[in-house]
Design a protein around this motif. Structure first.
Motif, PDB file in Angstrom:
ATOM      1  N   THR A 131       9.071   9.073  -5.893  1.00  0.00           N
ATOM      2  CA  THR A 131       8.278   7.838  -5.777  1.00  0.00           C
ATOM      3  C   THR A 131       8.484   7.218  -4.393  1.00  0.00           C
ATOM      4  O   THR A 131       9.570   7.311  -3.814  1.00  0.00           O
ATOM      5  N   GLY A 132       7.443   6.558  -3.880  1.00  0.00           N
ATOM      6  CA  GLY A 132       7.531   5.945  -2.564  1.00  0.00           C
ATOM      7  C   GLY A 132       8.424   4.704  -2.568  1.00  0.00           C
ATOM      8  O   GLY A 132       8.360   3.892  -3.497  1.00  0.00           O
ATOM      9  N   VAL A 133       9.220   4.557  -1.522  1.00  0.00           N
ATOM     10  CA  VAL A 133      10.089   3.372  -1.395  1.00  0.00           C
ATOM     11  C   VAL A 133       9.228   2.111  -1.278  1.00  0.00           C
ATOM     12  O   VAL A 133       9.473   1.100  -1.951  1.00  0.00           O
ATOM     13  N   GLY A 181       5.880   1.454  -2.035  1.00  0.00           N
ATOM     14  CA  GLY A 181       5.072   1.087  -3.199  1.00  0.00           C
ATOM     15  C   GLY A 181       5.933   0.524  -4.312  1.00  0.00           C
ATOM     16  O   GLY A 181       5.595  -0.489  -4.929  1.00  0.00           O
ATOM     17  N   LEU A 182       7.050   1.177  -4.577  1.00  0.00           N
ATOM     18  CA  LEU A 182       7.930   0.732  -5.663  1.00  0.00           C
ATOM     19  C   LEU A 182       8.536  -0.635  -5.346  1.00  0.00           C
ATOM     20  O   LEU A 182       8.557  -1.539  -6.179  1.00  0.00           O
ATOM     21  N   THR A 183       8.981  -0.807  -4.109  1.00  0.00           N
ATOM     22  CA  THR A 183       9.647  -2.063  -3.743  1.00  0.00           C
ATOM     23  C   THR A 183       8.667  -3.234  -3.702  1.00  0.00           C
ATOM     24  O   THR A 183       8.987  -4.343  -4.155  1.00  0.00           O
ATOM     25  N   GLY A 198      -0.741  -6.126   3.730  1.00  0.00           N
ATOM     26  CA  GLY A 198      -0.715  -5.361   4.972  1.00  0.00           C
ATOM     27  C   GLY A 198      -0.068  -4.009   4.756  1.00  0.00           C
ATOM     28  O   GLY A 198       0.346  -3.680   3.636  1.00  0.00           O
ATOM     29  N   VAL A 199       0.003  -3.226   5.823  1.00  0.00           N
ATOM     30  CA  VAL A 199       0.665  -1.919   5.746  1.00  0.00           C
ATOM     31  C   VAL A 199       2.113  -2.099   6.187  1.00  0.00           C
ATOM     32  O   VAL A 199       2.378  -2.510   7.325  1.00  0.00           O
ATOM     33  N   VAL A 200       3.031  -1.799   5.297  1.00  0.00           N
ATOM     34  CA  VAL A 200       4.449  -1.929   5.632  1.00  0.00           C
ATOM     35  C   VAL A 200       4.875  -0.638   6.327  1.00  0.00           C
ATOM     36  O   VAL A 200       4.826   0.446   5.746  1.00  0.00           O
ATOM     37  N   TYR A 228      -1.629   8.556 -18.419  1.00  0.00           N
ATOM     38  CA  TYR A 228      -2.208   7.297 -18.889  1.00  0.00           C
ATOM     39  C   TYR A 228      -1.055   6.435 -19.387  1.00  0.00           C
ATOM     40  O   TYR A 228      -0.279   6.871 -20.239  1.00  0.00           O
ATOM     41  N   TRP A 229      -0.912   5.241 -18.810  1.00  0.00           N
ATOM     42  CA  TRP A 229       0.256   4.387 -19.103  1.00  0.00           C
ATOM     43  C   TRP A 229      -0.175   3.026 -19.631  1.00  0.00           C
ATOM     44  O   TRP A 229      -1.219   2.496 -19.230  1.00  0.00           O
ATOM     45  N   LYS A 230       0.690   2.453 -20.464  1.00  0.00           N
ATOM     46  CA  LYS A 230       0.560   1.028 -20.792  1.00  0.00           C
ATOM     47  C   LYS A 230       1.954   0.427 -20.885  1.00  0.00           C
ATOM     48  O   LYS A 230       2.916   1.121 -21.247  1.00  0.00           O
ATOM     49  N   ALA A 271       2.710  -7.700 -17.631  1.00  0.00           N
ATOM     50  CA  ALA A 271       3.301  -6.374 -17.427  1.00  0.00           C
ATOM     51  C   ALA A 271       3.696  -6.226 -15.963  1.00  0.00           C
ATOM     52  O   ALA A 271       3.158  -6.901 -15.085  1.00  0.00           O
ATOM     53  N   TYR A 272       4.611  -5.325 -15.716  1.00  0.00           N
ATOM     54  CA  TYR A 272       5.058  -4.997 -14.352  1.00  0.00           C
ATOM     55  C   TYR A 272       3.880  -4.358 -13.603  1.00  0.00           C
ATOM     56  O   TYR A 272       3.298  -3.382 -14.080  1.00  0.00           O
ATOM     57  N   SER A 273       3.542  -4.909 -12.446  1.00  0.00           N
ATOM     58  CA  SER A 273       2.325  -4.454 -11.754  1.00  0.00           C
ATOM     59  C   SER A 273       2.379  -2.963 -11.429  1.00  0.00           C
ATOM     60  O   SER A 273       1.348  -2.290 -11.429  1.00  0.00           O
TER      61      SER A 273
HETATM   62  C1  FAD Z   1       6.576   9.525 -12.278  1.00  0.00           C
HETATM   63  C2  FAD Z   1       6.708   8.099 -11.868  1.00  0.00           C
HETATM   64  C3  FAD Z   1       7.927   7.467 -11.965  1.00  0.00           C
HETATM   65  C4  FAD Z   1       8.050   6.118 -11.630  1.00  0.00           C
HETATM   66  N1  FAD Z   1       9.243   5.517 -11.767  1.00  0.00           N
HETATM   67  C5  FAD Z   1       9.376   4.216 -11.437  1.00  0.00           C
HETATM   68  C6  FAD Z   1      10.632   3.573 -11.534  1.00  0.00           C
HETATM   69  O1  FAD Z   1      11.614   4.159 -11.918  1.00  0.00           O
HETATM   70  N2  FAD Z   1      10.712   2.275 -11.187  1.00  0.00           N
HETATM   71  C7  FAD Z   1       9.632   1.571 -10.747  1.00  0.00           C
HETATM   72  O2  FAD Z   1       9.771   0.391 -10.439  1.00  0.00           O
HETATM   73  N3  FAD Z   1       8.429   2.161 -10.647  1.00  0.00           N
HETATM   74  C8  FAD Z   1       8.287   3.455 -10.989  1.00  0.00           C
HETATM   75  N4  FAD Z   1       7.069   4.051 -10.897  1.00  0.00           N
HETATM   76  C9  FAD Z   1       5.912   3.241 -10.540  1.00  0.00           C
HETATM   77  C10 FAD Z   1       5.828   3.118  -9.056  1.00  0.00           C
HETATM   78  O3  FAD Z   1       6.659   2.065  -8.629  1.00  0.00           O
HETATM   79  C11 FAD Z   1       4.409   2.783  -8.646  1.00  0.00           C
HETATM   80  O4  FAD Z   1       3.569   3.831  -9.056  1.00  0.00           O
HETATM   81  C12 FAD Z   1       4.303   2.583  -7.146  1.00  0.00           C
HETATM   82  O5  FAD Z   1       3.056   1.991  -6.902  1.00  0.00           O
HETATM   83  C13 FAD Z   1       4.434   3.880  -6.428  1.00  0.00           C
HETATM   84  O6  FAD Z   1       4.523   3.708  -5.052  1.00  0.00           O
HETATM   85  P1  FAD Z   1       4.108   4.925  -4.102  1.00  0.00           P
HETATM   86  O7  FAD Z   1       4.313   4.504  -2.725  1.00  0.00           O
HETATM   87  O8  FAD Z   1       4.744   6.173  -4.587  1.00  0.00           O
HETATM   88  O9  FAD Z   1       2.591   5.071  -4.503  1.00  0.00           O
HETATM   89  P2  FAD Z   1       1.225   4.933  -3.703  1.00  0.00           P
HETATM   90  O10 FAD Z   1       0.204   5.342  -4.724  1.00  0.00           O
HETATM   91  O11 FAD Z   1       1.240   5.621  -2.437  1.00  0.00           O
HETATM   92  O12 FAD Z   1       1.129   3.384  -3.445  1.00  0.00           O
HETATM   93  C14 FAD Z   1       1.148   2.454  -4.477  1.00  0.00           C
HETATM   94  C15 FAD Z   1       0.616   1.116  -4.039  1.00  0.00           C
HETATM   95  O13 FAD Z   1       1.464   0.604  -3.028  1.00  0.00           O
HETATM   96  C16 FAD Z   1       0.756   0.495  -1.815  1.00  0.00           C
HETATM   97  N5  FAD Z   1       1.604   0.999  -0.740  1.00  0.00           N
HETATM   98  C17 FAD Z   1       2.341   2.132  -0.737  1.00  0.00           C
HETATM   99  N6  FAD Z   1       3.012   2.241   0.421  1.00  0.00           N
HETATM  100  C18 FAD Z   1       2.687   1.150   1.134  1.00  0.00           C
HETATM  101  C19 FAD Z   1       3.049   0.681   2.417  1.00  0.00           C
HETATM  102  N7  FAD Z   1       3.910   1.354   3.182  1.00  0.00           N
HETATM  103  N8  FAD Z   1       2.524  -0.484   2.847  1.00  0.00           N
HETATM  104  C20 FAD Z   1       1.664  -1.193   2.086  1.00  0.00           C
HETATM  105  N9  FAD Z   1       1.278  -0.798   0.869  1.00  0.00           N
HETATM  106  C21 FAD Z   1       1.788   0.356   0.399  1.00  0.00           C
HETATM  107  C22 FAD Z   1      -0.477   1.336  -1.987  1.00  0.00           C
HETATM  108  O14 FAD Z   1      -1.545   0.893  -1.227  1.00  0.00           O
HETATM  109  C23 FAD Z   1      -0.772   1.198  -3.452  1.00  0.00           C
HETATM  110  O15 FAD Z   1      -1.465   0.028  -3.724  1.00  0.00           O
HETATM  111  C24 FAD Z   1       6.925   5.407 -11.177  1.00  0.00           C
HETATM  112  C25 FAD Z   1       5.714   6.063 -11.045  1.00  0.00           C
HETATM  113  C26 FAD Z   1       5.589   7.386 -11.389  1.00  0.00           C
HETATM  114  C27 FAD Z   1       4.268   8.060 -11.307  1.00  0.00           C
END
Ligand code: FAD
Length: 466
Positions: free
Chosen positions: A143-145, A147-149, A203-205, A327-329, A420-422
């Protein structure tokens, strides 16, 4: 130019204007790498952007954001690509794919780590573990740092150290007007407040700096019980986690045992529940700390033991590779009532296949030390969040997987906190997004108005400026 008009008009003059100020790769549909770059983790989204850019530095991101704004393009920002809504890709617009910006730098004296906007938790853990340090990330390493953060950040270390976003010290952000700003407690505090929960709306982080903690080899992994025991195990878990020390992270799960070599053959295909542990205290006290879990019911399979934190954080990566259908809820849960436990015990053991799951994560401890209005993340007074995920490699099975998720969620929703958690939400409408942010919503809108008045960044759980 509208997004839909773009595909036919990506002509050489337009491309030349973009590439003049751009050092990374620019991909169109016929280019090598386009197919991989347009894909996101959830295979339900099969989209074809007109252009994908892969910036190598902040200057490239400035160029790409300006290009999207100047040409009024639908813009997606792709970090780890994990978002279940597929926000990281689109049809006929522009994707800023940050996968070339994954560098990580650790300052062990200051106990901080700085990573690029496209880094994954695997990149992060790899860099910090060398120094015996970590910060709260997610459950998988892919998972991306960012997006998750930006959504909050839920994972193993929350009870001890708060959400991922609670550990964010500063972020470099390219804003909709093409500016580069640093957001921190001292600089642009409204933006810093908003990005800690408000997602990619602002914005883009391009760079994130985090606080680190001494976490190295932990005692962790799943302890499985037969699904028939789940009502008792869940009631035990609720009471146990409430008084457990903060260094004990543990979430509850329903799964079907996968046909993997680490699972005894007689258990393959069996429905199970599990408590998945991450104990960061002294290893010689770990067995005593989790002894009550092992005594909660007859154990079917015990995979818990000493393990390097990055290995625990990637333990389930192989089970859930990119390219499956999801598909998640989800919902926040103020307290886990007996009635809710009954619902879980009736729907959870029906988990339809070894990919689908229900996870219940604790949100107490350090998460609740932070005031509700201290960051954009509003739900600070709930004990848990659950996620019910129907997952399959075969799209034709998805209607049945979705039905299981919807029935389960519908039965639980009246017993939940409302929002719900966004980061766990799919496309659920504007009122659901509002509910997620409670009283913080107006302040998020104010930040959106200041930093992105034209809603350029709208491929997210969108907070419209008006
Ligand atoms: C298998 C799986 C496991 C997961 N486990 C967890 C977990 O343990 N804990 C948790 O909290 N969440 C979890 N998630 C949810 C996850 O936090 C979200 O799906 C998150 O949006 C993923 O971030 P990403 O960067 O990987 O995704 P992306 O699809 O690349 O981005 C998600 C969103 O963040 C934005 N974004 C990403 N990078 C940037 C950036 N650098 N600057 C600005 N905007 C950005 C994107 O535009 C988009 O709106 C999980 C998801 C999956 C599919």
């Amino acid at each position: 130019m509208s997004a839909t008009a773009m595909r036919s008009t990506v002509d050489s003059a337009l491309l030349a204007s973009l590439s003049a100020g751009f050092r990374g790769r620019i991909l169109q549909s016929e280019d090598d790498g386009y197919t991989e770059a347009r894909a996101v983790y959830n295979a339900m989204h099969d989209r074809r952007p007109a252009l994908i850019v892969q910036p190598v530095d902040t200057a490239d991101v400035v160029t790409a954001v300006a290009f999207a704004g100047d040409h009024d393009l639908l813009l997606s920002v792709k970090g780890g690509g994990h978002n279940v809504n597929g926000f990281g890709t689109n049809d006929d617009g522009l994707v800023i794919d940050l996968s070339a910006m994954r560098g990580a730098f650790v300052d062990p004296n200051a106990r901080t780590a700085t990573v690029g906007g496209g880094a994954t938790w695997g990149d992060f853990d790899h860099a910090t573990h060398a120094f015996g340090l970590a910060t709260p990330g997610g459950i998988l390493s892919t998972t991306g740092v960012a997006g998750l953060t930006l959504g909050g950040g839920i994972g193993y270390l929350n009870r001890q150290y708060g959400l991922s976003s609670d550990n964010l010290l500063a972020a470099e952000i390219v804003t909709a007007d093409g500016g580069i700003v640093t957001a921190s407690a001292d600089e642009q505090p409204d933006l810093f407040w908003a990005i800690r929960g408000g997602g990619g709306n602002f914005g883009v982080v391009t760079r994130l700096t985090f606080n680190l903690h001494p976490v190295s080899t932990v005692y962790g992994g799943p302890i499985f019980f037969p699904a028939e025991a789940s009502e008792d195990v869940l009631a035990f878990y609720r009471d146990f986690i409430r008084s457990a020390p903060r260094e004990l992270g543990a979430f509850f799960a329903y799964h079907e045992a996968p046909p993997e070599p680490f699972v005894p053959e007689e258990l393959h295909g069996q429905k199970a529940c599990a408590i998945v542990v991450c104990y960061t205290g002294p290893l010689d006290r770990a067995e005593a700390a989790i002894r009550p879990i092992r005594a909660a019911a007859p154990v079917a399979l015990d995979l818990c033991g000493p393990i390097p934190y990055p290995a625990l954080n990637s333990m389930f990566d192989a089970l859930l590779p990119a390219g499956l259908h999801h598909y998640w809820k989800s919902d926040f849960v103020r307290e886990l009532s007996d009635a809710a436990i009954e619902v879980h015990a009736s729907h959870g053991p029906q988990v339809p296949n070894f990919l689908s799951l229900m996870h219940l994560y604790p949100l107490d401890g350090a998460v609740q030390d932070v005031a509700k209005d201290a960051t954009g993340f509003a739900y600070r007074d709930v004990d848990f969040t659950h996620i019910i995920a129907g997952i399959d490699s075969d799209r034709s099975n998805m209607p049945a997987r979705i039905a299981w998720v919807r029935d389960y969620w519908a039965a639980l929703h009246p017993l939940s906190a409302g929002g719900a958690y966004s980061n766990f939400m799919m496309e659920e409408g504007q009122s659901r997004i509002r509910t997620t942010y409670l009283d913080n919503y107006p302040k998020l809108v104010a930040a959106k108005r200041r930093w992105d008045p034209s809603n350029l960044f709208r491929m997210n759980q969108n907070i419209p400026p008006a």
